[in-house]
Design an enzyme around this catalytic site. Structure first.
Site, mmCIF file in Angstrom:
data_model
loop_
_atom_site.group_PDB
_atom_site.id
_atom_site.type_symbol
_atom_site.label_atom_id
_atom_site.label_comp_id
_atom_site.label_asym_id
_atom_site.label_seq_id
_atom_site.Cartn_x
_atom_site.Cartn_y
_atom_site.Cartn_z
ATOM 1 N N HIS A 51 -2.363 55.805 28.196
ATOM 2 C CA HIS A 51 -1.280 55.587 27.248
ATOM 3 C C HIS A 51 -1.724 55.967 25.836
ATOM 4 O O HIS A 51 -2.905 56.191 25.566
ATOM 5 C CB HIS A 51 -0.831 54.133 27.299
ATOM 6 C CG HIS A 51 -0.093 53.793 28.564
ATOM 7 N ND1 HIS A 51 0.485 52.565 28.775
ATOM 8 C CD2 HIS A 51 0.174 54.531 29.681
ATOM 9 C CE1 HIS A 51 1.071 52.552 29.962
ATOM 10 N NE2 HIS A 51 0.881 53.729 30.530
ATOM 11 N N GLU A 53 -1.992 54.253 23.116
ATOM 12 C CA GLU A 53 -2.942 53.341 22.484
ATOM 13 C C GLU A 53 -4.376 53.654 22.897
ATOM 14 O O GLU A 53 -5.301 53.599 22.066
ATOM 15 C CB GLU A 53 -2.616 51.888 22.861
ATOM 16 C CG GLU A 53 -1.227 51.442 22.437
ATOM 17 C CD GLU A 53 -0.190 51.576 23.537
ATOM 18 O OE1 GLU A 53 0.609 50.643 23.716
ATOM 19 O OE2 GLU A 53 -0.187 52.630 24.223
ATOM 20 N N ASP A 201 27.790 84.176 35.293
ATOM 21 C CA ASP A 201 26.651 84.529 34.437
ATOM 22 C C ASP A 201 25.332 84.720 35.180
ATOM 23 O O ASP A 201 24.393 85.279 34.612
ATOM 24 C CB ASP A 201 26.452 83.454 33.361
ATOM 25 C CG ASP A 201 27.681 83.267 32.482
ATOM 26 O OD1 ASP A 201 28.449 84.228 32.331
ATOM 27 O OD2 ASP A 201 27.857 82.152 31.945
ATOM 28 N N VAL A 301 33.625 71.786 34.136
ATOM 29 C CA VAL A 301 32.564 70.786 34.299
ATOM 30 C C VAL A 301 32.506 69.873 33.081
ATOM 31 O O VAL A 301 32.353 68.647 33.210
ATOM 32 C CB VAL A 301 31.205 71.469 34.541
ATOM 33 C CG1 VAL A 301 30.070 70.451 34.479
ATOM 34 C CG2 VAL A 301 31.193 72.186 35.876
#
Length: 372
Positions: A51, A53, A201, A301
């Site tokens: 992490h 820290e 496309d 959509v």
């Protein structure tokens, strides 16, 4: 003289570097400060890795004793893929911990801060909290609701058209705006379009960053009857991310085998009024561990997503262009409300120039300390 908010700004900038690489975990950054000097920096770099820290304290080495740790999220106090960060903080001799926000996970919220306080560490929480929450809006939505955070992206002319009457949409916006979209893709778990967009496309739906390699999002294609060609570029290109074709129960077994043989993964979702049930799809994606979805589909959509109320945030790029007719492709297809009072409200809007285009961002719900 630097203040808590200044050091937290540094931690937030570090956290953002983990975008696209840590989901379903949050973006977290940390800095260690002693006698007004930053002596350690770190951020969460990959799932299962140390992490923020830990990276920052290791970077500070022996200097961490008596220092202040600034971290964008409350330190964890539970054993997960890595040991609790609270124990690392105590072992390093950190004197004070400043966090931007409490952990939004209701099962662990406050545990890390309370544990550190009980061990004599001075704790301060809430510094630049709004910014930290916006940075982790996908994680917060996912951890609290079990569904992904959904962003609807559109690119339009000033008169609201996403393509000409012939369907030509290359390019509505300029290069800078298109580069920004690739940054969005890099940060999101999945990208969603309709079968119509694929047919018109033949997009790649990959991430192509100008500053270096990016992370491809999972591709989702809404294709009720599996009409997509197995020769579509997103199935034949080289990409680390899979392509899911979302279909209804009536899709034929022959088409399922045809597209699966082309490399697609088939995802069955219930239909609602003959179309993919967007709400049911979001539930299913959440169960798959997908924390965020970028919708880049066409007008149908986009309209379906808003109608289903699955959209959390809208990002619209307006180009300094006017088609000047009423026959271009609108941003949304279908019937709208009868009265203006029924229009969908967008909150906390921001505007930004991206090259020559204007990027408008806003949320479907008002941002509060309890949300983002």
């Amino acid at each position: 003289m630097m203040e808590d908010k200044d050091y937290m700004a540094m931690a937030l900038a570090l956290a953002a570097q983990g975008a696209g690489r840590v989901a379903p975990n949050p973006l977290v950054g940390a800095v260690v400060v002693k006698d007004g000097e930053v002596i350690g920096r770190g951020y969460h770099q990959n799932v299962g890795g140390p992490h923020a820290e830990v990276h920052a304290i290791d970077d500070a080495a022996d200097g961490a004793a008596g220092a202040t740790l600034y971290v964008t999220l409350e330190p964890c106090n539970h054993q997960g893929r890595t040991p609790p960060c609270t124990e690392k903080i105590l072992a390093a001799g950190i004197r004070r911990v400043v966090s931007a926000m409490a952990d939004p996970n209701p099962t662990v919220k406050g545990g890390g801060n309370a544990y550190l306080q009980s061990r004599g560490i001075e704790v301060l929480c809430g510094v630049r909290e709004r910014e930290a929450r916006q940075l982790n809006e996908s994680f917060i939505t996912f951890i609290q609701t079990g569904r992904p955070f959904v962003v609807l992206k559109l690119a339009a002319t000033l008169d609201g058209r996403i393509a000409t009457r012939t369907g030509d949409a290359r390019w509505v916006t300029g290069e800078a705006a298109r580069n920004r979209v690739h940054c969005l893709r890099h940060a999101m778990d999945a990208i969603m379009v309709g079968a119509g967009t694929v047919k018109a496309d033949d997009p790649q739906l990959t991430t192509r960053l100008t500053q270096g390699p990016g992370i491809d999002p999972i591709r989702l294609v809404l294709d009720t009857r599996l009409s997509m060609s197995k020769r579509a570029r997103m199935l034949t290109q080289s990409s680390s991310a899979p392509t899911y074709i979302v279909c209804g129960p009536a899709a034929s077994e022959e088409d399922r085998r045809r597209l699966a043989a082309g490399g697609a993964r088939i995802l069955d979702v219930p239909l609602k009024k003959g179309r993919i049930d967007m709400c049911a799809l979001m539930v299913q994606l959440g169960k798959m561990g997908i924390t965020s979805v970028l919708i880049e589909g066409g007008a149908q959509v986009a309209a379906s997503a808003l109608a289903a109320d699955i959209v959390d945030k809208v990002v619209i790029f307006y180009a300094p262009k006017i088609l000047g007719g009423d026959d271009g492709v609108p941003m949304f297809r279908g019937q709208g409300p009868a009265f203006m009072r029924e229009a969908l409200a967008i909150h906390d809007m921001t505007l930004e120039m991206v090259g020559e285009d204007v990027m408008v961002q806003g949320y479907r719900k008002k941002l509060t300390p309890e949300t983002y």
